[in-house]
Design an enzyme around this catalytic site. Sequence first.
Site, PDB file in Angstrom:
ATOM      1  N   ASP A  84       0.841  -1.200   0.000  1.00  0.00           N
ATOM      2  CA  ASP A  84       0.000   0.000   0.000  1.00  0.00           C
ATOM      3  C   ASP A  84       0.876   1.250   0.000  1.00  0.00           C
ATOM      4  O   ASP A  84       1.761   1.397   0.842  1.00  0.00           O
ATOM      5  CB  ASP A  84      -0.902  -0.029   1.249  1.00  0.00           C
ATOM      6  CG  ASP A  84      -1.962   1.046   1.232  1.00  0.00           C
ATOM      7  OD1 ASP A  84      -2.338   1.501   0.142  1.00  0.00           O
ATOM      8  OD2 ASP A  84      -2.435   1.419   2.320  1.00  0.00           O
ATOM      9  N   GLY A 178      -7.554   8.362   7.267  1.00  0.00           N
ATOM     10  CA  GLY A 178      -7.881   8.654   8.659  1.00  0.00           C
ATOM     11  C   GLY A 178      -9.322   9.095   8.820  1.00  0.00           C
ATOM     12  O   GLY A 178     -10.173   8.861   7.967  1.00  0.00           O
ATOM     13  N   HIS A 207      -9.293   5.136  -1.867  1.00  0.00           N
ATOM     14  CA  HIS A 207      -8.551   5.101  -0.607  1.00  0.00           C
ATOM     15  C   HIS A 207      -9.337   5.877   0.446  1.00  0.00           C
ATOM     16  O   HIS A 207     -10.232   6.656   0.126  1.00  0.00           O
ATOM     17  CB  HIS A 207      -7.168   5.740  -0.792  1.00  0.00           C
ATOM     18  CG  HIS A 207      -6.196   4.867  -1.502  1.00  0.00           C
ATOM     19  ND1 HIS A 207      -5.055   4.373  -0.901  1.00  0.00           N
ATOM     20  CD2 HIS A 207      -6.189   4.376  -2.771  1.00  0.00           C
ATOM     21  CE1 HIS A 207      -4.396   3.629  -1.774  1.00  0.00           C
ATOM     22  NE2 HIS A 207      -5.060   3.621  -2.917  1.00  0.00           N
ATOM     23  N   GLY A 208      -8.992   5.658   1.714  1.00  0.00           N
ATOM     24  CA  GLY A 208      -9.663   6.392   2.790  1.00  0.00           C
ATOM     25  C   GLY A 208     -11.106   5.980   2.960  1.00  0.00           C
ATOM     26  O   GLY A 208     -11.994   6.816   3.145  1.00  0.00           O
TER      27      GLY A 208
END
Length: 287
Positions: A84, A178, A207-208
């Site tokens: 990743d 996050g 992503h995320g």
Amino acid sequence: MLVSAKDMLVKAKEGHYAVGQFNINNLEWTKSILLTAEELKSPVILGVSEGAGKYMTGFGTVAAMVKAMDESLGITVPVALHLDHGTYDGCYKCIKAGFTSIMFDGSHYDIDENVAKTSELVNVSHQLGISIEAEVGSIGGEEDGVIGMGECADPDECKRIADLGVDMLAAGIGNIHGKYPEGWPGLRFDVLDAIQQKTGVMPLVLHGGTGIPADMIKKAITLGVSKINVNTECQLSFADATRKYIEAGKDLEGKGFDPRKLLAPGAEAIKATVKEKMELFGSVGKA
């Protein structure tokens, strides 16, 4: 069954669902994710950041653990072991270690250098049957010391990278690593749509994935997202369950301090989180 991520993502794109990438940080993480994938008959991608790889004493250790665990647990569903947000050097280390999939994050380079390095890694990985993910634009927030401002990807630059033959493409569309802050405006579906128009059948990566509302996740899948990354949510679930175990004094009862007992509630919490995500992504029963 350790495999490249290519076929599972092609099937996901065609079937209008997404495969979850769940980052692993230790044995408990890995075991929980693999067992859940097997129970739900879902393909799965185990993500390893360079920081997590270092924490687990190196990519060779990670690859050996995953391969041995996959065999000893009798896992029959497709599993990809994936780097990743890899650096150029990190990609080569994972290829050498036996990973079945890599991500080269060249988003911080200018587009010409991103293209050059990605092209080289595509050729190397494909000769070995390894799938490769590339990135254009920036994922907001911080992961492993890499800080992104969340710039949306340029669809034309996405096409340049896609034309190199990468197996999946991560493109910034307002997503963040996050926790999402108050007032976050949401995903830029106009940008995602424009990227899909340029890249065609290329599986796209979000992503995320922690904290994005379910309706946005489902809409993103309709616009070509075939892989969704989850890490923070598993960490939060693990931490919350472990905290409750200790606050309840369970670690003081009998041999409750034994790591196998101490970490068990967190491991079960990860399973619950992974199951919830696999159901949301639509990958259950797709192995």
